[in-house]
Design a protein around this motif. Structure first.
Motif, PDB file in Angstrom:
ATOM      1  N   MET A 186       0.831  -1.208   0.000  1.00 55.44           N
ATOM      2  CA  MET A 186       0.000   0.000   0.000  1.00 55.44           C
ATOM      3  C   MET A 186       0.868   1.261   0.000  1.00 55.44           C
ATOM      4  N   ILE A 187       1.744   1.346   1.036  1.00 52.21           N
ATOM      5  CA  ILE A 187       2.622   2.516   1.126  1.00 52.21           C
ATOM      6  C   ILE A 187       3.561   2.559  -0.079  1.00 52.21           C
ATOM      7  N   LEU A 188       4.005   1.359  -0.493  1.00 56.46           N
ATOM      8  CA  LEU A 188       4.925   1.300  -1.619  1.00 56.46           C
ATOM      9  C   LEU A 188       4.273   1.860  -2.888  1.00 56.46           C
ATOM     10  N   SER A 189       2.984   1.515  -3.077  1.00 53.89           N
ATOM     11  CA  SER A 189       2.337   1.989  -4.300  1.00 53.89           C
ATOM     12  C   SER A 189       2.123   3.502  -4.259  1.00 53.89           C
ATOM     13  N   VAL A 190       1.832   4.042  -3.054  1.00 50.86           N
ATOM     14  CA  VAL A 190       1.694   5.498  -2.936  1.00 50.86           C
ATOM     15  C   VAL A 190       3.014   6.177  -3.281  1.00 50.86           C
ATOM     16  N   VAL A 191       4.104   5.616  -2.732  1.00 48.50           N
ATOM     17  CA  VAL A 191       5.433   6.186  -3.019  1.00 48.50           C
ATOM     18  C   VAL A 191       5.729   6.108  -4.504  1.00 48.50           C
ATOM     19  N   LYS A 192       5.324   4.983  -5.123  1.00 51.45           N
ATOM     20  CA  LYS A 192       5.564   4.812  -6.556  1.00 51.45           C
ATOM     21  C   LYS A 192       4.835   5.880  -7.364  1.00 51.45           C
ATOM     22  N   VAL A 193       3.554   6.116  -7.009  1.00 54.57           N
ATOM     23  CA  VAL A 193       2.763   7.091  -7.765  1.00 54.57           C
ATOM     24  C   VAL A 193       3.333   8.495  -7.585  1.00 54.57           C
ATOM     25  N   LEU A 194       3.643   8.847  -6.325  1.00 50.11           N
ATOM     26  CA  LEU A 194       4.212  10.179  -6.076  1.00 50.11           C
ATOM     27  C   LEU A 194       5.548  10.338  -6.789  1.00 50.11           C
ATOM     28  N   GLY A 195       6.375   9.298  -6.692  1.00 46.96           N
ATOM     29  CA  GLY A 195       7.688   9.357  -7.338  1.00 46.96           C
ATOM     30  C   GLY A 195       7.552   9.516  -8.831  1.00 46.96           C
ATOM     31  N   HIS A 196       6.569   8.811  -9.414  1.00 47.39           N
ATOM     32  CA  HIS A 196       6.369   8.927 -10.856  1.00 47.39           C
ATOM     33  C   HIS A 196       5.946  10.347 -11.233  1.00 47.39           C
ATOM     34  N   ALA A 197       5.058  10.945 -10.397  1.00 47.70           N
ATOM     35  CA  ALA A 197       4.616  12.312 -10.687  1.00 47.70           C
ATOM     36  C   ALA A 197       5.813  13.260 -10.689  1.00 47.70           C
ATOM     37  N   PHE A 198       6.687  13.135  -9.656  1.00 46.40           N
ATOM     38  CA  PHE A 198       7.844  14.040  -9.598  1.00 46.40           C
ATOM     39  C   PHE A 198       8.807  13.771 -10.751  1.00 46.40           C
ATOM     40  N   PHE A 199       8.951  12.489 -11.114  1.00 42.76           N
ATOM     41  CA  PHE A 199       9.831  12.132 -12.227  1.00 42.76           C
ATOM     42  C   PHE A 199       9.341  12.788 -13.518  1.00 42.76           C
ATOM     43  N   VAL A 200       8.011  12.706 -13.734  1.00 44.02           N
ATOM     44  CA  VAL A 200       7.442  13.283 -14.961  1.00 44.02           C
ATOM     45  C   VAL A 200       7.680  14.790 -15.007  1.00 44.02           C
ATOM     46  N   MET A 201       7.451  15.473 -13.843  1.00 41.31           N
ATOM     47  CA  MET A 201       7.676  16.920 -13.816  1.00 41.31           C
ATOM     48  C   MET A 201       9.143  17.249 -14.076  1.00 41.31           C
ATOM     49  N   ALA A 202      10.045  16.470 -13.444  1.00 38.61           N
ATOM     50  CA  ALA A 202      11.474  16.757 -13.586  1.00 38.61           C
ATOM     51  C   ALA A 202      11.904  16.600 -15.033  1.00 38.61           C
ATOM     52  N   VAL A 203      11.425  15.525 -15.696  1.00 39.04           N
ATOM     53  CA  VAL A 203      11.816  15.321 -17.090  1.00 39.04           C
ATOM     54  C   VAL A 203      11.248  16.433 -17.968  1.00 39.04           C
ATOM     55  N   GLY A 204       9.971  16.800 -17.706  1.00 38.17           N
ATOM     56  CA  GLY A 204       9.358  17.871 -18.501  1.00 38.17           C
ATOM     57  C   GLY A 204      10.108  19.180 -18.357  1.00 38.17           C
ATOM     58  N   LEU A 205      10.511  19.509 -17.118  1.00 37.83           N
ATOM     59  CA  LEU A 205      11.236  20.771 -16.907  1.00 37.83           C
ATOM     60  C   LEU A 205      12.601  20.730 -17.571  1.00 37.83           C
ATOM     61  N   LEU A 206      13.253  19.561 -17.541  1.00 39.66           N
ATOM     62  CA  LEU A 206      14.554  19.447 -18.211  1.00 39.66           C
ATOM     63  C   LEU A 206      14.387  19.647 -19.709  1.00 39.66           C
ATOM     64  N   PHE A 207      13.314  19.058 -20.270  1.00 41.12           N
ATOM     65  CA  PHE A 207      13.039  19.258 -21.697  1.00 41.12           C
ATOM     66  C   PHE A 207      12.860  20.740 -22.005  1.00 41.12           C
ATOM     67  N   MET A 208      12.105  21.438 -21.115  1.00 41.16           N
ATOM     68  CA  MET A 208      11.891  22.868 -21.356  1.00 41.16           C
ATOM     69  C   MET A 208      13.210  23.626 -21.345  1.00 41.16           C
ATOM     70  N   GLY A 209      14.086  23.283 -20.379  1.00 42.89           N
ATOM     71  CA  GLY A 209      15.368  23.977 -20.281  1.00 42.89           C
ATOM     72  C   GLY A 209      16.228  23.746 -21.498  1.00 42.89           C
ATOM     73  N   VAL A 210      16.356  22.470 -21.920  1.00 40.78           N
ATOM     74  CA  VAL A 210      17.160  22.172 -23.105  1.00 40.78           C
ATOM     75  C   VAL A 210      16.523  22.816 -24.330  1.00 40.78           C
ATOM     76  N   GLY A 211      15.166  22.810 -24.337  1.00 39.85           N
ATOM     77  CA  GLY A 211      14.460  23.393 -25.470  1.00 39.85           C
ATOM     78  C   GLY A 211      14.724  24.873 -25.609  1.00 39.85           C
ATOM     79  N   ARG A 212      14.840  25.601 -24.470  1.00 36.46           N
ATOM     80  CA  ARG A 212      15.131  27.028 -24.554  1.00 36.46           C
ATOM     81  C   ARG A 212      16.509  27.254 -25.155  1.00 36.46           C
ATOM     82  N   ARG A 213      17.453  26.401 -24.804  1.00 39.00           N
ATOM     83  CA  ARG A 213      18.795  26.519 -25.372  1.00 39.00           C
ATOM     84  C   ARG A 213      18.783  26.208 -26.850  1.00 39.00           C
ATOM     85  N   PHE A 214      17.976  25.190 -27.212  1.00 37.80           N
ATOM     86  CA  PHE A 214      17.865  24.784 -28.611  1.00 37.80           C
ATOM     87  C   PHE A 214      17.257  25.910 -29.449  1.00 37.80           C
ATOM     88  N   SER A 215      16.173  26.528 -28.939  1.00 42.11           N
ATOM     89  CA  SER A 215      15.575  27.643 -29.691  1.00 42.11           C
ATOM     90  C   SER A 215      16.539  28.801 -29.779  1.00 42.11           C
TER      91      SER A 215
END
Lengths: 301, 205
Positions: free
Chosen positions: A1-30
């Protein structure tokens, strides 16, 4: 139970982190397109932390709720998207559910910014919803193409069907659908031919007019999750998903760079031109693909 | 009289951690009153590229950290500048751009401009010159980043602490001006009186 909550939260933060990194690299690319150097790649993280460290002005409690709802809808959509083969919890990656959850991002934003009472924000969000009406048509047709070809709406099985090698990817077998998908992606990300909702010098950045501090930070996070989900859909549908998480993110990155390259060289459509283009050109390409797929499926039209 | 106690308004330890992020990501709102709008595009585009420091333009006061007041400030625009400044959420900084916000510049004796912007809103950094070149602008912004990181750029706290003093100075200028056609309507205290006058005049007709 706790493990699955941690998994979901971790996935949410992972998705945000990857998206923000894409935005940063994208600004350099543009920036390289403009012959500049651009900010460092971690600039988007700094921007988000700074936004959350500022004081913010809320005009109504609906504005608070709407901003959170917009982010939550897209994060929920990201939970059903298989990253490579990884999913935070057991599901088949139902594409219909993702198509239902993705508009919640814009609807939450619409609720939030209409509560702020600024006329420019209302104009901006009206344009955003009109544009949504535009890109849903080609994208839904693409989903129908997939159903016609594979008898499945599950992203996991769609990814598995393309594992045989480069030639089995849907970009090779369904080229018209891929072009329609890239056009729809451009509208989903609100990049250049379709950035009429933001238009900084015309309607003062549209939905973001009244957003300060925290709210702007939430809007940034929402955009980053949106980038992850939307490029992830294109990668899973057309570019063979990915055997691993790394390959999947690399493919997403390439799709996002393609989108930014288109962004760098085009001018802006008006909203009715954009909708017309999305319905007739992108929708037409997707429809041609649908007819081809139906023919291959049954032998007759 | 202006009250400033340094211990009270300098940033604390927790604020200084956040100040690192604030200094690396400055979004500016530029109020191009007269001149100076020409110097900003080369600063932001490919030749000088100020986005390297995380500095970029923003569309509205709600989103911006820096209010950039370029060129002379006429009495009419002062009202708009004060409104824009008060709409920005804290922390916020003001940069006076060019000689005119410092001491009036070539408009020193003009009836229509104010001479010292610092008397009306707190200016954290002044870039003197008429106009400052993009090199000077970048140099000034790097200085401002340094000041923010050390927690020394605290103009917005000064404004909060001395609100009456600033308001009084603003009122002196803003109530000095009266429209030509309807005397007396500009100043807040005289509105009732003017309405009475107008009603009397209409009664005479």
């Amino acid at each position: 139970m706790i493990l699955s909550v941690v998994k979901v939260l971790g996935h949410a933060f992972f998705v945000m982190a990857v998206g923000l990194l894409f935005m940063g690299v994208g600004r350099r690319f543009s920036a390289r397109f403009h012959r500049r150097y651009g900010p460092p790649v971690w600039q988007s993280y700094i921007d988000v932390i700074k936004c959350f460290s500022r004081k913010s002005i809320s005009h109504h409690w609906i504005m608070d709720m709407g901003s959170v709802m917009g982010l939550a809808g897209l994060v929920a959509a990201s939970m059903f998207l298989p990253v490579g083969r990884y999913l935070p919890f057991q599901s088949t990656g139902p594409i219909i559910v993702i198509l239902y959850l993705m508009p919640i991002g814009y609807l939450g934003m619409a609720m939030g910014v209409s509560a702020s009472g600024n006329p420019l924000a209302s104009i901006g969000i009206g344009r955003a919803l009109t544009l949504m009406l535009g890109y849903e048509v080609p994208f839904a047709t693409i989903v129908l193409c997939m159903i016609a070809a594979f008898n499945s709406t599950s992203l996991v099985s769609l990814g598995q069907a393309q594992q045989a090698g480069f030639l089995s990817w849907n970009i090779i077998t369904m080229p018209f659908g891929f072009v329609a998908g890239i056009i729809a992606l451009q509208a989903m990300l609100a990049e250049k031919p379709f950035d009429t909702m933001i238009a900084p010098s015309e309607i003062a950045s549209g939905p973001m007019v009244e957003l300060s501090g925290k709210f702007l930070g939430l809007a940034f996070l929402q955009h980053s999750v949106g980038i992850f989900v939307e490029t992830g859909l294109i990668v899973t549908l057309f570019l063979g998903g990915g055997p691993g998480v790394g390959f999947f993110i690399l493919k997403q990155f390439l799709v996002y760079m393609l989108s930014l390259a288109i962004n760098a060289i085009f001018a802006r459509y008006r909203v009715e031109q954009a909708t017309k283009f999305l319905w007739f050109t992108a929708g037409g390409l997707a429809f041609i693909q649908l007819v081809i797929n139906m023919y291959l499926r049954s032998g007759t039209i | 009289m202006l009250k400033v106690s340094r211990e009270e308004i300098l940033d604390g330890k927790f604020e200084r951690v956040l100040n690192f992020f604030r200094s690396r990501s400055l979004w500016m709102l530029y109020y191009c009153t007269g001149c100076g709008a020409v110097e900003l595009p080369p600063t932001m585009t490919s030749r000088f590229d100020i986005e390297r420091f995380g500095i970029g333009p923003m569309a509205t006061p709600r989103q911006a950290d820096i209010l950039l007041v370029t060129g002379y400030v006429s009495v009419k625009t002062l009202k708009r500048i004060v409104r824009s400044y008060e709409q920005m959420p804290e922390p916020k900084w003001v940069v006076g751009f060019g000689s005119c916000p410092v001491n009036g510049g070539i408009y020193w004796k003009s009836y229509a401009t104010i001479n010292q912007l610092d008397r009306y809103i707190p200016v954290d950094l002044s870039l003197s010159g008429c106009m400052p070149r993009p090199q000077a602008v970048i140099d000034g912004f790097v200085n401002l980043m340094e000041m923010i990181r050390k927690g020394e750029a605290v103009g917005y706290k000064k404004y909060r602490l001395n609100y009456e003093w600033y308001k009084q100075n603003q009122a002196e200028v803003l109530e000095r001006t009266e429209p030509v056609l309807r005397p007396g309507i500009a100043s807040v205290g005289k509105v009732q009186e003017t309405k009475k006058k107008i009603s009397v005049m209409e009664g005479v007709k």
